[in-house]
Design a protein around this motif. Structure first.
Motif, mmCIF file in Angstrom:
data_model
loop_
_atom_site.group_PDB
_atom_site.id
_atom_site.type_symbol
_atom_site.label_atom_id
_atom_site.label_comp_id
_atom_site.label_asym_id
_atom_site.label_seq_id
_atom_site.Cartn_x
_atom_site.Cartn_y
_atom_site.Cartn_z
ATOM 1 N N TYR A 1 1.240 15.286 -2.403
ATOM 2 C CA TYR A 1 1.006 14.324 -3.417
ATOM 3 C C TYR A 1 2.175 13.267 -3.497
ATOM 4 O O TYR A 1 3.370 13.792 -3.490
ATOM 5 N N ALA A 2 1.973 12.011 -3.846
ATOM 6 C CA ALA A 2 3.065 11.251 -4.667
ATOM 7 C C ALA A 2 3.378 11.732 -5.709
ATOM 8 O O ALA A 2 2.835 12.187 -6.591
ATOM 9 N N ASP A 3 4.802 11.709 -6.050
ATOM 10 C CA ASP A 3 5.622 12.233 -7.239
ATOM 11 C C ASP A 3 4.751 11.186 -8.260
ATOM 12 O O ASP A 3 4.453 12.087 -9.512
ATOM 13 N N ALA A 4 4.123 10.189 -8.407
ATOM 14 C CA ALA A 4 3.718 9.595 -9.552
ATOM 15 C C ALA A 4 2.247 10.026 -9.871
ATOM 16 O O ALA A 4 1.842 9.798 -11.010
ATOM 17 N N ARG B 1 1.094 -1.210 0.248
ATOM 18 C CA ARG B 1 0.051 0.118 -0.148
ATOM 19 C C ARG B 1 1.088 1.225 -0.037
ATOM 20 O O ARG B 1 1.771 1.253 0.819
ATOM 21 N N GLU B 2 0.518 2.135 -0.911
ATOM 22 C CA GLU B 2 1.261 3.211 -0.950
ATOM 23 C C GLU B 2 0.561 4.601 -1.038
ATOM 24 O O GLU B 2 -0.594 4.710 -1.422
ATOM 25 N N PRO B 3 1.219 5.545 -0.369
ATOM 26 C CA PRO B 3 0.430 7.033 -0.083
ATOM 27 C C PRO B 3 0.191 7.402 -1.421
ATOM 28 O O PRO B 3 0.868 7.500 -2.307
ATOM 29 N N VAL B 4 -1.012 8.232 -1.824
ATOM 30 C CA VAL B 4 -1.109 8.966 -2.975
ATOM 31 C C VAL B 4 -1.374 10.386 -2.767
ATOM 32 O O VAL B 4 -0.736 11.249 -3.354
#
Length: 123
Positions: A60-63, A45-48
């Protein structure tokens, strides 16, 4: 008891848009922040995106920078994630969370999670 309910996921073509909604309800003293994580199959799980209610700022995540926008609704108990320019790699289950302080006298910090909503980006 605090509830966190998400909605708005679905299937969209690459380049398309979706808006996710998340509402927190229940009894608590203060919401400190709300945001979104996501988890794709076989990945962590990754932060958005996060909105820090107490500071009025967002991260925000860089992606997803420049494609996703997080905004709050009335009373800061609702948060939306506007997702534009969706890519296949954005496909995941998106989870909303809320960081809050419980009612007094303790004002203890807690994090509550929603059940997740599936976003699939595919042609």
């Amino acid at each position: 008891q605090v509830q966190v309910v998400e909605s708005g996921g679905g299937l969209v073509q690459p380049g398309g848009s979706l808006r996710l909604s998340c509402a927190a309800s229940g009894s608590f003293f203060q919401i400190r922040g709300m945001g979104w994580y996501r988890q794709a199959p076989g990945k962590q799980r990754e932060p958005v995106a996060t909105h820090f209610t107490i500071y009025g700022t967002s991260n925000y995540a860089d992606a997803v920078k420049d494609r996703f926008t997080i905004v709050t609704g009335n009373a800061n108990t609702t948060v939306y994630l506007q997702m534009n320019g969706l890519k296949p790699e954005d496909s995941a289950v998106y989870y909303c969370y809320v960081d809050l302080l419980s009612n007094g006298p303790d004002y203890t910090p807690h994090t509550y999670w929603g059940q997740g909503t599936q976003v699939t980006v595919s042609s």
